[in-house]
Design an enzyme around this catalytic site. Structure first.
Site: not given
Ligand code: NAP
Length: 242
Positions: A123, A127
């Protein structure tokens, strides 16, 4: 401001949708546009003509990425490049959400945006590679939900450029976090700490992933302390139940 948001159905995406209510927002889930589909990505960006593209979409299952390396790179790296290329063609600015997992966690002082990437998981690798490739194409920024959404929109309004670290202020261990949740919730239970070795997971996590807020403060954006964020989260969760 016209904004196109990839990942609108995600944890952060849903808060971004709330935060962007006053803007002209095109909110997309994977069903609307799969990042891996270059022509679809290009079409939605060309049609929505955004000032800003917020790329919150990602394959975020850290352990799943270990088992599905190709998928991790196809979505998190190649998919991000698809968006960045389409953004460049459309003249839109791109904000890319990265992760603290691009670092190995061996430092004992907060990470700077300029620190070398040294991911220890697929992962993190996907990134980190996206960060490198996107910097060759456009500027992006790494991140954290409701407070994060507010900070991201402030950064848009401040015309932010380059890599910016955004997390709530202060730091804690998972044990301290769990203990604070139990204490704040008034639950009649105690939390027992375990070591990382006692809780093995497929992907290695950084032992230390505190990110320096210097790059955020440069834009005069301040994040509340994590305990304050937790209290507000628990308050809103309680209000929803009642
Ligand atoms: N949550 C954390 O703790 C955290 C920490 C550090 C960084 N981040 C980063 O912050 C961002 C948001 O994280 P999050 O926690 O909101 O993620 P999340 O809840 O897992 O949501 C992922 C999103 O990405 C979409 N997605 C997945 N595969 C896709 C694809 N092939 N094409 C288009 N859309 C796709 C999903 O759509 P569907 O619902 O339609 O599948 C969903 O809207 C990410 O980039 C993550 O790497 C998160």
């Amino acid at each position: 401001m016209r904004v196109t948001l990839f990942g609108a159905s995600g944890l952060l995406g849903q808060d971004l949708v709330q935060e962007l209510k006053a803007e002209q927002l095109t909110a997309l889930s994977s069903k609307d546009a799969d990042l891996r589909d270059h022509s679809r990505v290009r079409d939605v960006i060309r049609d929505s003509r955004p000032d800003w593209i917020l790329l919150s979409a990602a394959y975020t299952d850290v352990d799943g990425c270990e088992l599905n390396r190709d998928l991790a790179f196809a979505v998190n790296c190649d998919g991000a490049i698809n968006v960045a290329e389409a953004a460049r063609e459309a003249g839109s600015r791109l904000m890319f959400l990265s992760t603290d997992y691009v670092f190995d966690g061996s430092k004992r002082s907060p990470y700077q945006a300029s620190d070398a990437r040294k991911p220890t998981s697929v992962y993190g690798e996907s990134k980190a590679r996206a960060e490198e490739r996107l910097l060759e194409i456009q500027r992006g920024s790494p991140t954290f939900a409701r407070d994060l959404a507010s900070a991201l929109v402030q950064l848009c309004r401040a015309s932010a450029r380059g890599i910016v670290h955004v997390t709530n202020a202060g730091d804690c261990t998972w044990y301290e976090f769990a203990t604070e949740i139990v204490r704040e919730s008034g639950l009649p239970t105690t939390v027992q700490p375990v070591t990382t070795a006692e809780f093995p997971r497929p992907a290695r996590r950084p032992a230390y992933s505190v990110l320096s807020p210097d790059s955020l403060h440069a834009y005069n954006v301040r994040m509340p302390e994590w305990r304050d964020a937790l209290r507000r989260y628990l308050g809103s969760a309680a209000a929803l139940k009642s």
